[in-house]
Design a protein around this motif. Structure first.
Motif, PDB file in Angstrom:
ATOM      1  N   LEU A  55       0.819  -1.205   0.000  1.00 30.38           N
ATOM      2  CA  LEU A  55       0.000   0.000   0.000  1.00 30.38           C
ATOM      3  C   LEU A  55       0.859   1.263   0.000  1.00 30.38           C
ATOM      4  O   LEU A  55       0.515   2.260  -0.646  1.00 30.38           O
ATOM      5  N   GLN A  56       1.982   1.220   0.705  1.00 32.80           N
ATOM      6  CA  GLN A  56       2.903   2.356   0.689  1.00 32.80           C
ATOM      7  C   GLN A  56       3.501   2.555  -0.700  1.00 32.80           C
ATOM      8  O   GLN A  56       3.662   3.699  -1.157  1.00 32.80           O
ATOM      9  N   ALA A  57       3.815   1.447  -1.363  1.00 35.73           N
ATOM     10  CA  ALA A  57       4.352   1.526  -2.728  1.00 35.73           C
ATOM     11  C   ALA A  57       3.327   2.139  -3.668  1.00 35.73           C
ATOM     12  O   ALA A  57       3.669   2.952  -4.543  1.00 35.73           O
ATOM     13  N   HIS A  58       2.052   1.764  -3.484  1.00 39.14           N
ATOM     14  CA  HIS A  58       0.989   2.356  -4.300  1.00 39.14           C
ATOM     15  C   HIS A  58       0.934   3.867  -4.101  1.00 39.14           C
ATOM     16  O   HIS A  58       0.808   4.634  -5.061  1.00 39.14           O
ATOM     17  N   ALA A  59       1.053   4.301  -2.849  1.00 37.83           N
ATOM     18  CA  ALA A  59       0.994   5.735  -2.549  1.00 37.83           C
ATOM     19  C   ALA A  59       2.146   6.474  -3.210  1.00 37.83           C
ATOM     20  O   ALA A  59       1.976   7.578  -3.742  1.00 37.83           O
ATOM     21  N   ARG A  60       3.329   5.858  -3.191  1.00 39.13           N
ATOM     22  CA  ARG A  60       4.493   6.505  -3.817  1.00 39.13           C
ATOM     23  C   ARG A  60       4.336   6.586  -5.335  1.00 39.13           C
ATOM     24  O   ARG A  60       4.694   7.587  -5.960  1.00 39.13           O
ATOM     25  N   GLU A  61       3.783   5.531  -5.925  1.00 37.95           N
ATOM     26  CA  GLU A  61       3.691   5.458  -7.386  1.00 37.95           C
ATOM     27  C   GLU A  61       2.538   6.285  -7.946  1.00 37.95           C
ATOM     28  O   GLU A  61       2.663   6.883  -9.020  1.00 37.95           O
ATOM     29  N   HIS A  62       1.412   6.309  -7.232  1.00 36.61           N
ATOM     30  CA  HIS A  62       0.197   6.895  -7.800  1.00 36.61           C
ATOM     31  C   HIS A  62      -0.293   8.133  -7.053  1.00 36.61           C
ATOM     32  O   HIS A  62      -1.021   8.944  -7.632  1.00 36.61           O
ATOM     33  N   ASP A  64      -2.602   8.590  -4.994  1.00 39.28           N
ATOM     34  CA  ASP A  64      -4.037   8.707  -4.706  1.00 39.28           C
ATOM     35  C   ASP A  64      -4.464   7.597  -3.753  1.00 39.28           C
ATOM     36  O   ASP A  64      -3.672   6.739  -3.371  1.00 39.28           O
ATOM     37  N   GLY A  65      -5.727   7.613  -3.362  1.00 33.65           N
ATOM     38  CA  GLY A  65      -6.246   6.614  -2.444  1.00 33.65           C
ATOM     39  C   GLY A  65      -6.506   5.286  -3.126  1.00 33.65           C
ATOM     40  O   GLY A  65      -6.538   5.183  -4.353  1.00 33.65           O
ATOM     41  N   ILE A  66      -6.677   4.270  -2.306  1.00 32.02           N
ATOM     42  CA  ILE A  66      -6.930   2.927  -2.808  1.00 32.02           C
ATOM     43  C   ILE A  66      -7.971   2.282  -1.897  1.00 32.02           C
ATOM     44  O   ILE A  66      -8.130   2.680  -0.738  1.00 32.02           O
ATOM     45  N   ASP A  67      -8.709   1.308  -2.414  1.00 31.68           N
ATOM     46  CA  ASP A  67      -9.700   0.584  -1.631  1.00 31.68           C
ATOM     47  C   ASP A  67      -9.243  -0.853  -1.422  1.00 31.68           C
ATOM     48  O   ASP A  67      -8.371  -1.357  -2.143  1.00 31.68           O
ATOM     49  N   ILE A  68      -9.849  -1.523  -0.446  1.00 34.54           N
ATOM     50  CA  ILE A  68      -9.557  -2.929  -0.173  1.00 34.54           C
ATOM     51  C   ILE A  68     -10.870  -3.698  -0.110  1.00 34.54           C
ATOM     52  O   ILE A  68     -11.842  -3.236   0.484  1.00 34.54           O
ATOM     53  N   VAL A  69     -10.891  -4.866  -0.732  1.00 35.69           N
ATOM     54  CA  VAL A  69     -12.008  -5.808  -0.607  1.00 35.69           C
ATOM     55  C   VAL A  69     -11.411  -7.121  -0.135  1.00 35.69           C
ATOM     56  O   VAL A  69     -10.509  -7.661  -0.783  1.00 35.69           O
ATOM     57  N   ALA A  70     -11.883  -7.623   1.019  1.00 36.15           N
ATOM     58  CA  ALA A  70     -11.241  -8.773   1.630  1.00 36.15           C
ATOM     59  C   ALA A  70     -12.265  -9.791   2.101  1.00 36.15           C
ATOM     60  O   ALA A  70     -13.307  -9.437   2.647  1.00 36.15           O
ATOM     61  N   HIS A  71     -11.930 -11.062   1.914  1.00 36.08           N
ATOM     62  CA  HIS A  71     -12.802 -12.155   2.335  1.00 36.08           C
ATOM     63  C   HIS A  71     -12.254 -12.803   3.605  1.00 36.08           C
ATOM     64  O   HIS A  71     -11.058 -13.084   3.704  1.00 36.08           O
ATOM     65  N   SER A  72     -13.127 -13.018   4.591  1.00 35.24           N
ATOM     66  CA  SER A  72     -12.826 -13.802   5.778  1.00 35.24           C
ATOM     67  C   SER A  72     -11.575 -13.301   6.498  1.00 35.24           C
ATOM     68  O   SER A  72     -11.494 -12.139   6.880  1.00 35.24           O
ATOM     69  N   LEU A  73     -10.565 -14.149   6.680  1.00 33.34           N
ATOM     70  CA  LEU A  73      -9.325 -13.765   7.343  1.00 33.34           C
ATOM     71  C   LEU A  73      -8.697 -12.538   6.694  1.00 33.34           C
ATOM     72  O   LEU A  73      -8.083 -11.707   7.374  1.00 33.34           O
ATOM     73  N   GLY A  74      -8.885 -12.389   5.373  1.00 29.49           N
ATOM     74  CA  GLY A  74      -8.315 -11.236   4.673  1.00 29.49           C
ATOM     75  C   GLY A  74      -8.776  -9.912   5.254  1.00 29.49           C
ATOM     76  O   GLY A  74      -8.019  -8.930   5.277  1.00 29.49           O
ATOM     77  N   GLY A  75     -10.021  -9.860   5.746  1.00 32.17           N
ATOM     78  CA  GLY A  75     -10.520  -8.633   6.356  1.00 32.17           C
ATOM     79  C   GLY A  75      -9.780  -8.294   7.631  1.00 32.17           C
ATOM     80  O   GLY A  75      -9.484  -7.133   7.916  1.00 32.17           O
ATOM     81  N   PRO A  89      -2.961   5.369   2.651  1.00 35.18           N
ATOM     82  CA  PRO A  89      -3.997   6.077   1.883  1.00 35.18           C
ATOM     83  C   PRO A  89      -5.149   5.184   1.452  1.00 35.18           C
ATOM     84  O   PRO A  89      -5.498   5.116   0.272  1.00 35.18           O
ATOM     85  N   VAL A  90      -5.745   4.474   2.414  1.00 34.81           N
ATOM     86  CA  VAL A  90      -6.867   3.579   2.105  1.00 34.81           C
ATOM     87  C   VAL A  90      -8.164   4.324   2.374  1.00 34.81           C
ATOM     88  O   VAL A  90      -8.374   4.855   3.460  1.00 34.81           O
ATOM     89  N   ARG A  91      -9.017   4.343   1.372  1.00 33.36           N
ATOM     90  CA  ARG A  91     -10.263   5.109   1.441  1.00 33.36           C
ATOM     91  C   ARG A  91     -11.386   4.286   2.049  1.00 33.36           C
ATOM     92  O   ARG A  91     -12.015   4.677   3.018  1.00 33.36           O
ATOM     93  N   ARG A  92     -11.635   3.109   1.476  1.00 28.72           N
ATOM     94  CA  ARG A  92     -12.734   2.244   1.939  1.00 28.72           C
ATOM     95  C   ARG A  92     -12.295   0.788   1.949  1.00 28.72           C
ATOM     96  O   ARG A  92     -11.488   0.361   1.121  1.00 28.72           O
ATOM     97  N   VAL A  93     -12.881   0.035   2.878  1.00 27.42           N
ATOM     98  CA  VAL A  93     -12.604  -1.401   3.008  1.00 27.42           C
ATOM     99  C   VAL A  93     -13.930  -2.136   3.079  1.00 27.42           C
ATOM    100  O   VAL A  93     -14.805  -1.774   3.872  1.00 27.42           O
ATOM    101  N   VAL A  94     -14.088  -3.171   2.263  1.00 24.29           N
ATOM    102  CA  VAL A  94     -15.254  -4.053   2.350  1.00 24.29           C
ATOM    103  C   VAL A  94     -14.774  -5.412   2.840  1.00 24.29           C
ATOM    104  O   VAL A  94     -13.889  -6.022   2.236  1.00 24.29           O
TER     105      VAL A  94
END
Length: 210
Positions: A55-62, A64-75, A89-94
């Protein structure tokens, strides 16, 4: 450029398990990327810092914000990462079927040594869950209530559940929204209803309630 979404799979699953949901997100105009990790051998001790780094690499490269969608343990992995690095820079998590307040099935498995070993290094996080959510990102939880799964053998659920996780276990204090759909635990990954609710939350910050 379409908005980026990081997908996290659950326990005992490969990253490919998120393929159908990734396709639905791509159709809805998002740019999904799957984050794979070894849920048993490595667990959150390695997955969480790797996710923070991604996620830090995403912030450096882009930038902007990013979202996460995670199943079960992933959440749980996702929220633990955001607790440890609150400036990401995480905006929303499902969270789909995530036992955010702790898994009764995991607790039951830990009482029986042959089953306990199947949880590996993810056992503690699955059993304890997250105390509450006070981070910057908006977090929404989607629960299933079709009771098809082996978790009931270990958990002794008293209320609605998806076969692995109780609906009550997905209700974490601090959530922006919560919704229950007609799906089992693994079925959440292939549910058109769950996919539509995921898109709604990523877009609007809340689910569609009838």
């Amino acid at each position: 450029m379409s908005h980026r979404v990081i997908l996290l799979h659950g326990l005992w699953m490969p990253g490919a398990a998120m393929h159908w949901l990734a396709t639905q997100l791509r159709t809805a105009g998002y740019s999904p990327e799957t984050f794979s990790y070894h849920s048993v051998a490595d667990g959150p001790d390695l997955a969480v810092p790797r996710l923070v780094e991604r996620l830090q690499a995403h912030a450096r490269e882009h930038g902007d914000g990013i979202d996460i969608v995670a199943h079960s343990l992933g959440g749980l992995i996702a929220l633990q990462a955001l607790c440890e690095a609150p400036d990401l820079p995480v905006r929303r998590v499902v969270c789909l079927g995530s036992p955010l307040t702790g898994s009764g099935a995991a607790t039951g498995m830990l009482r029986w040594a042959p089953a306990a070993s199947l949880l590996g290094r993810s056992a503690a996080l699955l059993q304890q869950g997250i105390a509450c959510w006070q981070g910057r990102a908006q977090v929404g939880a989607i629960a299933g209530h079709v009771p098809h799964g082996l978790g009931a053998l270990f958990a002794g659920f008293g209320g609605e559940h998806d076969g692995t996780v109780a609906v009550a276990e997905t209700r974490l204090p601090g959530l922006a929204d919560h919704v229950v759909v007609d799906a089992s635990h693994s079925g959440l990954l292939f549910s058109a209803q769950a996919a539509a609710q995921t898109v709604a939350f990523l877009r609007d910050g809340h689910f569609v309630h009838s």
